[in-house]
Structure formats: C-alpha cells, structure tokens
Design a protein around this motif. Structure first.
Motif, short mmCIF file in Angstrom:
data_model
loop_
_atom_site.label_atom_id
_atom_site.label_comp_id
_atom_site.label_asym_id
_atom_site.label_seq_id
_atom_site.Cartn_x
_atom_site.Cartn_y
_atom_site.Cartn_z
N GLU A 229 0.84 -1.19 0.00
CA GLU A 229 0.00 0.00 0.00
C GLU A 229 0.88 1.25 0.00
O GLU A 229 1.95 1.24 0.64
N GLU B 168 1.99 2.68 3.58
CA GLU B 168 2.29 1.75 4.68
C GLU B 168 3.76 1.75 5.10
O GLU B 168 4.18 0.94 5.92
N CYS C 121 7.38 -4.96 2.69
CA CYS C 121 6.27 -4.23 3.29
C CYS C 121 6.54 -4.06 4.78
O CYS C 121 7.46 -4.67 5.34
N LYS C 122 5.73 -3.23 5.40
CA LYS C 122 5.93 -2.92 6.82
C LYS C 122 5.86 -4.17 7.68
O LYS C 122 6.65 -4.37 8.60
N ARG C 123 4.94 -5.05 7.37
CA ARG C 123 4.75 -6.26 8.16
C ARG C 123 5.96 -7.18 8.08
O ARG C 123 6.46 -7.67 9.09
#
Ligand SMILES: [Zn+2]
Ligand SMILES: [Zn+2]
Length: 72
Positions: free
Chosen positions: A31, A34, A52-54
């Motif tokens: 996204e 994010e 990604c952040k996760r």
C-alpha cells in the motif's frame, strides 16, 4: 481520427505507470502509505528488493530475483 490517436497514447502511458510495488518477501501489493522499504540487493546491487511494513517487523527473509541472495 484525432481522438483515436489520443486514446492510444493514453493507453501506453497508463500501462507504463502500472508497475505496482510488490513485497519481495510475501509477494503482496504494498500500500502507498504503509511505509515499506525499497533498497538494492546488498549482494549484487542490481535488483530492487521491496519489503512491506509487516515483513520488516516480522523479519521475513527475502530472496533476490537476480542472484538468489537470501536476506536480511
Ligand atoms: Zn511483505
Ligand atoms: Zn542480488
């Protein structure tokens, strides 16, 4: 005639811009807001790795699509 030409150039510009950032670890679409990271492969320096952040928080390993280097 003129409108047909304009439509075709519009299609080209859209397809060129449509390169969505995909996380190199989980292969999910990142996204825009994010705060994912994007960096060159520390081994070959040619492929762009995206996380990604996760995956960053969980420390999920990534594999370079160019040289097969496994990180982080
Ligand atoms: Zn991810
Ligand atoms: Zn690499």
């Amino acid at each position: 005639m003129a409108s047909k030409y304009m439509l075709s150039t519009l299609n080209i510009s859209i397809s060129e811009a449509a390169t969505p950032p995909i996380c190199s670890s989980c292969h999910r679409l990142m996204e825009p807001g994010e705060h994912g990271v994007e960096f060159l492969c520390p081994n070959c320096g040619k492929a762009v790795i995206r996380r990604c952040k996760r995956c960053r928080q969980l420390g999920v390993p990534y594999v370079c699509p160019n040289c097969g280097f496994r990180g982080p």
